[in-house]
Design a protein around this motif. Structure first.
Motif, PDB file in Angstrom:
ATOM      1  N   ASN A 129       0.849  -1.195   0.000  1.00  0.00           N
ATOM      2  CA  ASN A 129       0.000   0.000   0.000  1.00  0.00           C
ATOM      3  C   ASN A 129       0.880   1.240   0.000  1.00  0.00           C
ATOM      4  OD1 ASN A 129      -1.794   2.089   0.449  1.00  0.00           O
ATOM      5  ND2 ASN A 129      -3.012   0.959   1.945  1.00  0.00           N
TER       6      ASN A 129
ATOM      7  N   SER B 117      -0.464   4.378  -0.947  1.00  0.00           N
ATOM      8  CA  SER B 117      -1.387   5.492  -1.165  1.00  0.00           C
ATOM      9  C   SER B 117      -0.950   6.713  -0.365  1.00  0.00           C
ATOM     10  CB  SER B 117      -2.807   5.083  -0.749  1.00  0.00           C
ATOM     11  OG  SER B 117      -2.856   4.798   0.625  1.00  0.00           O
ATOM     12  N   GLY B 118      -1.252   7.900  -0.927  1.00  0.00           N
ATOM     13  CA  GLY B 118      -1.001   9.155  -0.239  1.00  0.00           C
ATOM     14  C   GLY B 118       0.460   9.447   0.051  1.00  0.00           C
ATOM     15  N   ARG B 119       1.372   9.112  -0.864  1.00  0.00           N
ATOM     16  CA  ARG B 119       2.803   9.352  -0.640  1.00  0.00           C
ATOM     17  C   ARG B 119       3.378  10.408  -1.590  1.00  0.00           C
ATOM     18  NH1 ARG B 119       5.789   5.904   2.532  1.00  0.00           N
ATOM     19  NH2 ARG B 119       4.557   4.278   3.565  1.00  0.00           N
ATOM     20  N   ASN B 120       2.519  11.149  -2.274  1.00  0.00           N
ATOM     21  CA  ASN B 120       2.974  12.223  -3.157  1.00  0.00           C
ATOM     22  C   ASN B 120       3.843  11.712  -4.304  1.00  0.00           C
ATOM     23  OD1 ASN B 120       1.871  14.702  -2.704  1.00  0.00           O
ATOM     24  ND2 ASN B 120       3.447  15.414  -1.293  1.00  0.00           N
TER      25      ASN B 120
ATOM     26  N   SER C 129      -2.996   4.604  -4.821  1.00  0.00           N
ATOM     27  CA  SER C 129      -3.995   5.658  -4.978  1.00  0.00           C
ATOM     28  C   SER C 129      -3.569   6.932  -4.262  1.00  0.00           C
ATOM     29  CB  SER C 129      -5.337   5.179  -4.418  1.00  0.00           C
ATOM     30  OG  SER C 129      -5.198   4.824  -3.051  1.00  0.00           O
ATOM     31  N   ASN C 130      -4.296   8.034  -4.577  1.00  0.00           N
ATOM     32  CA  ASN C 130      -4.065   9.330  -3.932  1.00  0.00           C
ATOM     33  C   ASN C 130      -2.615   9.784  -4.037  1.00  0.00           C
ATOM     34  OD1 ASN C 130      -6.741  10.053  -2.492  1.00  0.00           O
ATOM     35  ND2 ASN C 130      -6.389   7.917  -1.912  1.00  0.00           N
ATOM     36  N   ASN C 131      -2.087   9.732  -5.240  1.00  0.00           N
ATOM     37  CA  ASN C 131      -0.749  10.238  -5.524  1.00  0.00           C
ATOM     38  C   ASN C 131      -0.828  11.255  -6.662  1.00  0.00           C
ATOM     39  OD1 ASN C 131       1.380   8.860  -3.753  1.00  0.00           O
ATOM     40  ND2 ASN C 131       0.191   7.085  -4.433  1.00  0.00           N
ATOM     41  N   LYS C 132       0.289  11.480  -7.348  1.00  0.00           N
ATOM     42  CA  LYS C 132       0.322  12.451  -8.446  1.00  0.00           C
ATOM     43  C   LYS C 132       0.810  11.796  -9.734  1.00  0.00           C
ATOM     44  CE  LYS C 132       1.197  16.327  -5.293  1.00  0.00           C
ATOM     45  NZ  LYS C 132       2.130  17.433  -4.926  1.00  0.00           N
TER      46      LYS C 132
ATOM     47  N   ASP D  92      -7.670   8.248  -7.850  1.00  0.00           N
ATOM     48  CA  ASP D  92      -7.225   9.581  -7.412  1.00  0.00           C
ATOM     49  C   ASP D  92      -5.771   9.845  -7.763  1.00  0.00           C
ATOM     50  OD1 ASP D  92      -9.242  11.299  -5.775  1.00  0.00           O
ATOM     51  OD2 ASP D  92      -9.649   9.238  -5.172  1.00  0.00           O
ATOM     52  N   ASN D  93      -5.484   9.821  -9.062  1.00  0.00           N
ATOM     53  CA  ASN D  93      -4.201  10.256  -9.597  1.00  0.00           C
ATOM     54  C   ASN D  93      -4.483  11.192 -10.769  1.00  0.00           C
ATOM     55  OD1 ASN D  93      -1.657   8.971  -8.304  1.00  0.00           O
ATOM     56  ND2 ASN D  93      -3.118   7.274  -8.358  1.00  0.00           N
TER      57      ASN D  93
END
Length: 612
Positions: A42, A44-47, A90-93, A114-115
């Protein structure tokens, strides 16, 4: 390590890239080490703006500890690592993914929601074991043709992208059960979608669809269809033939007419609010035997037919913001809103925003139960004298006036309900004559036994409502209704069911709530066609989870307000259940917090507690 060598065979440099680990500063080595043991990673959310090479090559390159001269315990043997099966980034760039994705062939779950992805690599088609793919909340404009190679895919989530069309070959995803295409820019749905034979849930909401293909009706397993917020002006009549459909969302479109639903006998929720529907006729309602929620708010309705009172299962009715101006007495030819609506067992009734003149605003503001109480009082005050003047004439015999001939001829319903009688008169059955009857409604009487003449309808009747009577046993005549699919026996005094009910091989819905059952009747386990069992408010103390597992068609089980002291963990193996209601029982576990999370959480909780 044999699987690693197979992957390495695609890349001659595999296993010889020490610099790959150096570039992986954004992923802690401890996380990679844990992922090799669990098969799950996982991130997620690590930029992250790109996926580090060490992630793609986690099953290819030797781990860092392999270069250290250490002795390893049994829990640290890196050479016994597990192939990565679940990857969450998920939730990265991320703006793109590379074809190195193919280095993870064992993946069953890939979550990249969410990218900022604008496309997917063609190599995604090589993930043949993939079962769940979540690419929602990105910027995808197209899908690669290779996505059609994912034959094991069960869940595909593409909502909130910029898709304008569906790629060719999409229909080859024959195992797909859940497909979410909402919040895109789709203008059409290809007719080939009908080949998605395993699809249970399809979400097409918030697109730009002007019509639906008639072929969509071939999806024989589809239960949930969401077409909210589109530009639909009509619904193909074939949609009304979808026998498995349970939830239909058509909210916020441009519909002017509501179709009939002759085959949708399992339909539980129909949402058609915020359209331009001007008329609701009896034909629209007569087949909605299982309907629980009917949402008609924000339309242009001027009246509601009295036949709405045939919807005995209805719990929520929203008529707010229409053009209903008055309440008329039961059985008048034109009814704006029938007083008989008060006889329904509604939990929620919304009438706000209508120009009603005959019901005071303060009554509406007091809520559903006060409105229903008012309507029932008006039936007592005005109903009998007015209805008698309408239905009985010099040419009508008193005995014949008891039978609703219109319902028999037009609606195919034999309705003799709410008469408070201990017997059904022979003239009721005589009135059928040569007409075809598909539904029988003898509810709200004082019946102590089922009329024997009901057997005369065995070749045609599919729905029987015997609720709110005094039945203490079920006669064999009922067990001979071979076409029976819907049976309502709630609010009687039953404590058992005859073994002969096993012959009802088409029965899909049975309502046994508010009776005196102390155990779940054994015969129910053997009626394998059952999809809904409602048996709340009894005295049931146990259920057989092993036998329940054999009921593979059962999707809804309501056991609320019984005497269950223990919920068997094996019930968690009944993965076919979509709705399991357990509130109001004296058991201590699962806790209320688990119950509030819904059926999936309850089943998962129970499975985790099955003894190994």
């Amino acid at each position: 390590m044999s699987r690693l060598r197979g992957v390495a065979g695609r890349d001659p440099r595999a296993g010889f890239k020490p610099d790959g680990r150096d570039c992986c500063t954004s992923v802690p080595q401890g996380l990679l080490k844990a992922a090799r043991k669990s098969g799950q990673l996982n991130l997620s959310g690590r930029n992250l703006s790109e996926v580090p090479q060490c992630v793609w090559r986690i099953n290819v390159d030797l781990p860092e500890e392999a270069n250290q001269n250490l002795s390893f315990s049994a829990t640290e043997r890196w050479w016994e690592q597990t192939d990565l099966t679940k990857l969450i980034i998920s939730n990265n760039k991320l703006q793109s993914l590379t074809d190195d994705l193919r280095l993870l062939p064992a993946l069953t779950v890939l979550d990249i929601h969410d990218n900022q992805l604008t496309s997917l690599p063609s190599a995604i088609g090589e993930l043949e074991n993939l079962q769940k793919l979540n690419v929602s909340h990105n910027k995808l404009k197209t899908l690669p043709e290779e996505i059609a190679n994912l034959r094991n895919l069960k869940g595909l989530y593409l909502q909130h992208n910029e898709l304008t069309c569906i790629s060719e070959g999409f229909e080859q995803l024959s195992n797909l059960e859940d497909l979410d295409l909402s919040n895109n820019r789709l203008r059409t749905v290809p007719a080939s979608f009908s080949s998605l034979s395993s699809l249970v849930r399809l979400n097409l909401s918030s697109n730009q669809l002007k019509n639906l293909p008639a072929e969509i009706s071939r999806m024989k397993r589809l239960k949930h269809l969401d077409c909210n917020s589109n530009l639909l002006e009509t619904i193909p009549p074939e949609l009304a033939g979808m026998e498995s459909l349970e939830l239909l969302y058509l909210w916020r479109n441009k519909l002017r007419f509501l179709p009939e639903f002759p085959s949708c006998r399992l339909l539980k929720e129909l949402h058609v609010g915020e359209n331009q529907i001007e008329m609701l006729r009896a034909e629209h309602l007569k087949h909605l035997n299982s309907i629980l929620v009917l949402d008609l708010r924000d339309n242009k309705l001027k009246s509601v037919p009295d036949e709405i009172t045939l919807l005995q299962s209805l719990e929520r009715l929203d008529l707010s913001n229409n053009d209903i101006s008055s309440i008329s007495i039961i059985n008048l030819i034109f009814c704006s809103l029938p007083y008989s609506l008060g006889n329904l067992h509604l939990k929620f009734l919304a009438l706000e925003g209508n120009p009603l003149r005959t019901i005071r605003r303060e009554i509406i503001n007091k809520g559903t139960q006060e409105v229903l109480k008012y309507l029932r009082s008006k039936i007592k005050d005005d109903g009998p004298s007015q209805s008698d003047s309408v239905t009985e004439t010099a040419m009508t015999l008193p005995s014949e006036s008891k039978v609703n001939i219109h319902a028999i001829v037009t609606l195919k319903i034999l309705d003799y309900s709410d008469k408070q009688t201990p017997l059904i008169p022979d003239e009721v059955f005589d009135a059928v004559k040569s007409n075809i009857i598909t539904s029988v409604n003898f509810s709200k009487n004082l019946l102590c036994e089922i009329p024997k003449r009901i057997i005369e309808l065995k070749e045609m009747v599919s729905d029987v409502n015997l609720s709110f009577n005094k039945l203490s046993f079920i006669s064999l005549e009922l067990c001979m209704l071979q076409k029976l699919t819907f049976l309502d026996l709630r609010n009687n005094v039953l404590n058992s069911l005859p073994e002969e009910m096993e012959s009802l091989i088409r029965l899909q819905v049975i309502n046994l709530s508010f009776n005196r059952f102390k155990i779940l009747p054994e015969v129910l386990y053997r009626i394998l066609s059952l999809e809904t069992v409602l048996i709340s408010n009894n005295q049931i103390g146990s259920v057989d989870a092993q036998k329940m597992k054999t009921m593979e068609n059962l999707t809804t089980l309501d056991l609320q307000n019984n005497d269950l002291l223990h919920i068997p963990p094996e019930l968690g193996n009944c993965v076919h259940l979509r709705t399991l209601l357990l509130d109001g029982n004296p058991f201590r576990v699962p806790r209320a917090a688990i119950l509030m999370k819904g059926t999936a959480a309850i089943l998962e909780y129970l499975r985790d507690r099955i003894p190994t």
